[in-house]
Scaffold this motif. Structure first.
Motif, mmCIF file in Angstrom:
data_model
loop_
_atom_site.group_PDB
_atom_site.id
_atom_site.type_symbol
_atom_site.label_atom_id
_atom_site.label_comp_id
_atom_site.label_asym_id
_atom_site.label_seq_id
_atom_site.Cartn_x
_atom_site.Cartn_y
_atom_site.Cartn_z
ATOM 1 N N UNK A 1 -5.027 -14.421 14.509
ATOM 2 C CA UNK A 1 -6.231 -14.019 13.792
ATOM 3 C C UNK A 1 -7.498 -14.662 14.353
ATOM 4 N N UNK B 1 2.799 -20.347 16.772
ATOM 5 C CA UNK B 1 3.423 -19.993 15.503
ATOM 6 C C UNK B 1 3.929 -18.547 15.531
ATOM 7 N N UNK C 1 -6.109 -19.124 10.814
ATOM 8 C CA UNK C 1 -5.283 -19.036 9.611
ATOM 9 C C UNK C 1 -4.026 -19.900 9.673
ATOM 10 N N UNK C 2 -4.171 -21.093 10.239
ATOM 11 C CA UNK C 2 -3.080 -22.057 10.101
ATOM 12 C C UNK C 2 -3.070 -22.501 8.648
ATOM 13 N N UNK C 3 -1.906 -22.924 8.157
ATOM 14 C CA UNK C 3 -1.836 -23.386 6.772
ATOM 15 C C UNK C 3 -2.367 -24.818 6.729
ATOM 16 N N UNK C 4 -3.491 -25.052 6.059
ATOM 17 C CA UNK C 4 -4.152 -26.356 6.142
ATOM 18 C C UNK C 4 -3.370 -27.496 5.504
ATOM 19 N N UNK C 5 -2.463 -27.159 4.590
ATOM 20 C CA UNK C 5 -1.736 -28.211 3.883
ATOM 21 C C UNK C 5 -0.429 -28.574 4.581
ATOM 22 N N UNK C 6 -0.193 -27.978 5.739
ATOM 23 C CA UNK C 6 1.053 -28.272 6.454
ATOM 24 C C UNK C 6 0.738 -28.814 7.842
ATOM 25 N N UNK D 1 1.213 -12.012 15.140
ATOM 26 C CA UNK D 1 -0.207 -11.717 15.000
ATOM 27 C C UNK D 1 -1.039 -12.999 15.047
ATOM 28 N N UNK E 1 7.988 -22.923 9.134
ATOM 29 C CA UNK E 1 8.111 -22.224 7.848
ATOM 30 C C UNK E 1 8.811 -20.864 7.944
ATOM 31 N N UNK E 2 8.218 -19.943 8.687
ATOM 32 C CA UNK E 2 8.797 -18.597 8.725
ATOM 33 C C UNK E 2 10.100 -18.542 9.507
#
Lengths: 218, 243
Positions: B83, B149, B87-92, B81, B100-101
């Motif tokens: 968006x 991703x 909605x990327x993870x800002x701290x990574x 999905x 990650x997943x």
């Protein structure tokens, strides 16, 4: 001014240093413990599982409605009753601080968790991550980062609050200063010095918070 | 591949989806469009269970998303999905966003995950930015990373929720190019909420037009644009064509 003898401070420095170490150790351990427990309480409160959320809300509201000194007394007298043996002033004070701070940290972490956009949770879910994985890898690191300034501020308050441990006969910086002040009859010098130490440590903490905030704002 | 039967959804008393029925066959690209507030984003989020539905049935690759106790995490790992707001993870870092997943859900080793990450970032033209953080990238770059991703999970279908509507005009093309390539070269099954007519004409097999929570038209792309049958679709098309 001639009546003042600031030499007494130098002489009692090792004794005062022991007191300060206790204050700092208690602060450090209570921050760690309070943060862990507080985060769990915040997660419970936001879990959507009614009994868990109610328990966490009840706990937070109860603790925040009583003075810290009362909580310290509670654990000093109640924990030995529950365990059947005394655990000493340090551990009972530590438990009291952890339990007390957890209530405050849980409210900070709750706000922090809610400050993380819902889209982030959706993104985690969309890749198949489970609830705990999303909290652990996506939400909590961001919540924690957003809340660092408030968490440090709460730590400063906690450091000041450690001066209450005199009620369970622990010798923190404040108590050590009092002892020297009374035995040496040097009240003004010792209380001025204690104030100065508290000020330097707390003000450095505040400066650190301000720097963090400007760094995070850019 | 994706089948929706009489799907309805309420927020309290407010009905946001009304008896929506449609399907996306394997390898098909379906564009969902409609005025804002028509329920198209909600519809697409129901496909992987991000939004629960109160009525109707959705199956993906034969698995029932709407069944009680459905293994959603397992199913979601197979549906990519993308968006509106990336909605990327800002701290990574970009690398960790992709790994990650793969590691936590698919159980890939770090080396396997990184290898797949590098392949996909090369493909979307972002390999040079692998060590950067999302905040250091433009919107178009972030969205290309977000697509990579999703692809890193080797999905059987991809959902796009307005992937270009938060982008500056000059960045829309770089994202659409990646999506067109995905549709044409990989034959990826795609459900795309978008108003990008150029994209729809190029690669969409069908267009689903929604209004007020209902599917008003569901027709082959050419037919929809050349000769919309409903007044509402005509009205909508005239607005987005003549602005």
């Amino acid at each position: 001014m001639g009546d003042f003898d600031f030499g007494v401070i130098i002489q009692s420095l090792p004794f005062l240093w022991e007191g300060l170490q206790l204050s700092l150790l208690l602060t450090f351990l209570a921050i760690i413990g309070g943060l862990v427990l507080g985060t769990l309480l915040a997660l419970a409160r936001l879990s959507g599982i009614v009994p868990l959320a109610l328990f966490a809300a009840g706990y937070v509201n109860l603790i925040r409605a009583v003075p810290l000194i009362l909580v310290i007394f509670w654990f000093y007298f109640l924990v030995p009753l529950a365990l059947g043996r005394p655990i000493g002033g340090f551990y009972s004070a530590l438990i009291a601080f952890v339990m007390f701070e957890a209530a405050y940290y849980s409210e900070i972490m709750r706000a922090g968790i809610q400050s993380v956009a819902r889209g982030q949770v959706h993104a985690g879910k969309a890749t198949g991550l489970g609830y705990w994985q999303i909290q652990r890898f996506i939400v909590l690191p961001q919540a924690f980062r957003n809340m660092i300034p408030i968490l440090v501020t709460q730590g400063i308050i906690l450091f000041q609050d450690t001066s209450l441990v005199f009620v369970v006969s622990l010798r923190d910086l404040m108590t050590a200063s009092s002892i020297v002040a009374r035995t040496e009859g040097r009240l003004v010098e010792m209380y001025l010095f204690a104030a100065l130490v508290y000020f330097v440590i707390c003000f450095s903490g505040s400066l650190f918070v301000r720097r963090l905030q400007t760094r995070m704002a850019t | 591949m994706i089948e929706m039967e009489n799907v309805s959804k309420w927020y309290g008393d407010f009905r946001v989806l009304t008896d929506c029925t449609t399907k996306v066959a394997k390898g098909e690209v379906v564009v969902v469009c409609g005025p804002s507030g028509s329920g198209k984003s909600t519809l697409i989020k129901c496909v992987n269970g991000l939004e629960p539905v109160q009525q109707g049935r959705i199956t993906v690759d034969g698995a029932d998303v709407t069944a009680k106790g459905a293994k959603l995490t397992n199913l979601r790992s197979k549906i990519g999905m993308v968006f509106q707001h990336f909605e990327l993870y800002p701290h990574m870092s970009v690398r960790d966003n992709l790994c990650l997943a793969q590691e936590k859900v698919l159980g890939r080793s770090r080396a396997e995950a990184e290898a797949r990450t590098e392949t996909l970032l090369t493909r979307v033209g972002m390999i040079d930015h692998i060590s950067k953080y999302p905040g250091q990238l433009s919107g178009g770059q972030q969205q290309r990373v977000a697509i990579a991703r999703a692809l890193a999970m080797d999905p059987i279908a991809m959902l796009f929720d307005e992937p270009t509507s938060a982008l500056d005009p000059e960045m829309i093309k770089e994202v659409l190019d990646v999506m067109v390539q995905l549709a044409r070269e990989d034959g990826m099954t795609m459900m795309v909420v978008t108003h990008e007519m150029g994209f729809a004409r190029k690669v969409a097999d069908r267009v689903v037009f929604m209004d007020e929570g209902a599917i008003v038209e569901d027709r082959p792309t050419q037919d929809f644009y050349d000769d919309p049958s409903s007044e509402r679709a005509k009205d909508f098309l005239s607005k987005i064509l003549n602005h």
